[in-house]
Design an enzyme around this catalytic site. Structure first.
Site, PDB file in Angstrom:
ATOM      1  N   ALA A  62     154.031  85.059 116.402  1.00  0.00           N
ATOM      2  CA  ALA A  62     154.866  84.896 115.218  1.00  0.00           C
ATOM      3  C   ALA A  62     156.251  85.496 115.432  1.00  0.00           C
ATOM      4  CB  ALA A  62     154.189  85.557 114.017  1.00  0.00           C
ATOM      5  N   GLY A  63     156.352  86.467 116.336  1.00  0.00           N
ATOM      6  CA  GLY A  63     157.635  87.141 116.558  1.00  0.00           C
ATOM      7  C   GLY A  63     158.629  86.251 117.271  1.00  0.00           C
ATOM      8  N   CYS A  64     159.936  86.564 117.081  1.00  0.00           N
ATOM      9  CA  CYS A  64     160.985  85.742 117.690  1.00  0.00           C
ATOM     10  C   CYS A  64     161.213  86.092 119.152  1.00  0.00           C
ATOM     11  CB  CYS A  64     162.294  85.893 116.930  1.00  0.00           C
ATOM     12  SG  CYS A  64     162.339  84.918 115.442  1.00  0.00           S
ATOM     13  N   ILE A  65     160.969  87.321 119.492  1.00  0.00           N
ATOM     14  CA  ILE A  65     161.179  87.715 120.893  1.00  0.00           C
ATOM     15  C   ILE A  65     160.059  88.630 121.337  1.00  0.00           C
ATOM     16  CG2 ILE A  65     163.085  89.114 119.910  1.00  0.00           C
ATOM     17  CD1 ILE A  65     163.644  89.170 123.249  1.00  0.00           C
ATOM     18  N   SER A 110     166.558  82.903 123.553  1.00  0.00           N
ATOM     19  CA  SER A 110     165.196  83.287 123.928  1.00  0.00           C
ATOM     20  C   SER A 110     164.175  82.299 123.363  1.00  0.00           C
ATOM     21  CB  SER A 110     164.942  84.709 123.426  1.00  0.00           C
ATOM     22  OG  SER A 110     163.600  84.963 123.261  1.00  0.00           O
TER      23      SER A 110
END
Lengths: 105, 166
Positions: free
Chosen positions: A102-105, B39
């Site tokens: 779920a995290g962007c990075i 990213s």
């Protein structure tokens, strides 16, 4: 939640096909999942990633991002792209029987 | 229950996508958006190019890349009274606070972030005019920089790419 048959057994998946039940997964199923997405054989390096992801998910309650697999799991990002080509974050989660990170990075 | 198993479509057969970001700002809060989006693109297997220009050069200048600052001056979104923002020490304080917030989210600092992007195959380009203007040499800039380009060369490289200017 839809159910689908993979490797001769019924498992629960979301609309895209990612497993939704942590405990329905085992190593045999992982091999089937990998084959489904064009990874014919799971090597020792694949298992390192999968094992880290499973354990980390159990602790954190969410799937590790690529950055976390490299920073915490110690597996270089470059090799993740070799092991799970093109879309490593999604592919590694799928084979490990976990939701997409779920995290962007 | 269906006969064929439900398998995610990872789009491996799709035509290859390409994206580029032009990073033109050297403040901490304007450095992150491009890197985070890059990213995300790389994780989806999208060919990604970042072109650093003007103040964006601070993001790849070894002397400054680890020390970018965030200033509340002229930024109403900080919800700080406008008259207080220019006071001495405010920028240092605001920068410290933002770095802390980023760290709490496990977001790496700029040099580490760029290294992570390079590991994912990101292409990093410096703008020729900015390099000349700031009198930079190759040694001043991030290791593994793909090269220094003039605008024409950059346009050729990003042919067919979606582009974002930040």
């Amino acid at each position: 939640m839809p159910a689908t048959t993979i490797g001769g057994r019924e498992v629960h998946v979301d609309d895209e096909g990612f497993l939704t039940e942590y405990d329905e997964w085992d190593e045999d199923l992982a091999k089937e999942l990998a084959a489904n997405i064009g990874i014919p054989e799971l090597t020792e390096d694949h298992w390192k990633v999968i094992t880290f992801l499973r354990a980390d998910y159990k602790e954190q309650g969410e799937t590790a991002t690529l950055r976390r697999v490299s920073a915490v799991g110690g597996i270089p990002t470059k090799s993740l792209f070799q092991l799970f080509p093109k879309k490593p974050a999604r592919k590694m989660s799928y084979v490990a029987g976990l939701p997409k990170p779920a995290g962007c990075i | 229950m269906t006969d064929a198993p439900i398998v995610p479509d990872f789009g491996d057969d799709e035509e290859d996508r390409k994206i580029s970001f032009v990073c033109s700002k050297g403040s901490l809060d304007m450095a992150y958006p491009g890197l985070i989006m890059a990213s995300g693109a790389l994780e989806l297997g999208i060919e990604t190019h970042i072109f650093f220009t003007f103040w964006g050069m601070d993001m790849i200048n070894k002397k400054t890349m680890g020390k970018l600052k965030f200033s509340p001056v002229g930024n109403p979104a900080t919800h700080m009274p406008a008259a207080l923002a220019p006071f001495p020490g405010m920028t240092t304080m605001a920068t410290k606070q933002m770095n802390k917030q980023l760290e709490d989210l496990d977001i790496p600092d700029i040099p580490t972030f760029l290294e992570h992007l390079q590991d994912m195959g990101c292409h990093l380009w410096a703008c020729k005019m900015s390099v000349d203007m700031f009198k930079l040499t190759e040694d001043d800039m991030i290791d593994g920089l793909d090269g220094v380009l003039n605008v024409g060369e950059f346009m050729e490289i990003i042919e067919g790419a979606q582009t974002m200017f930040i």
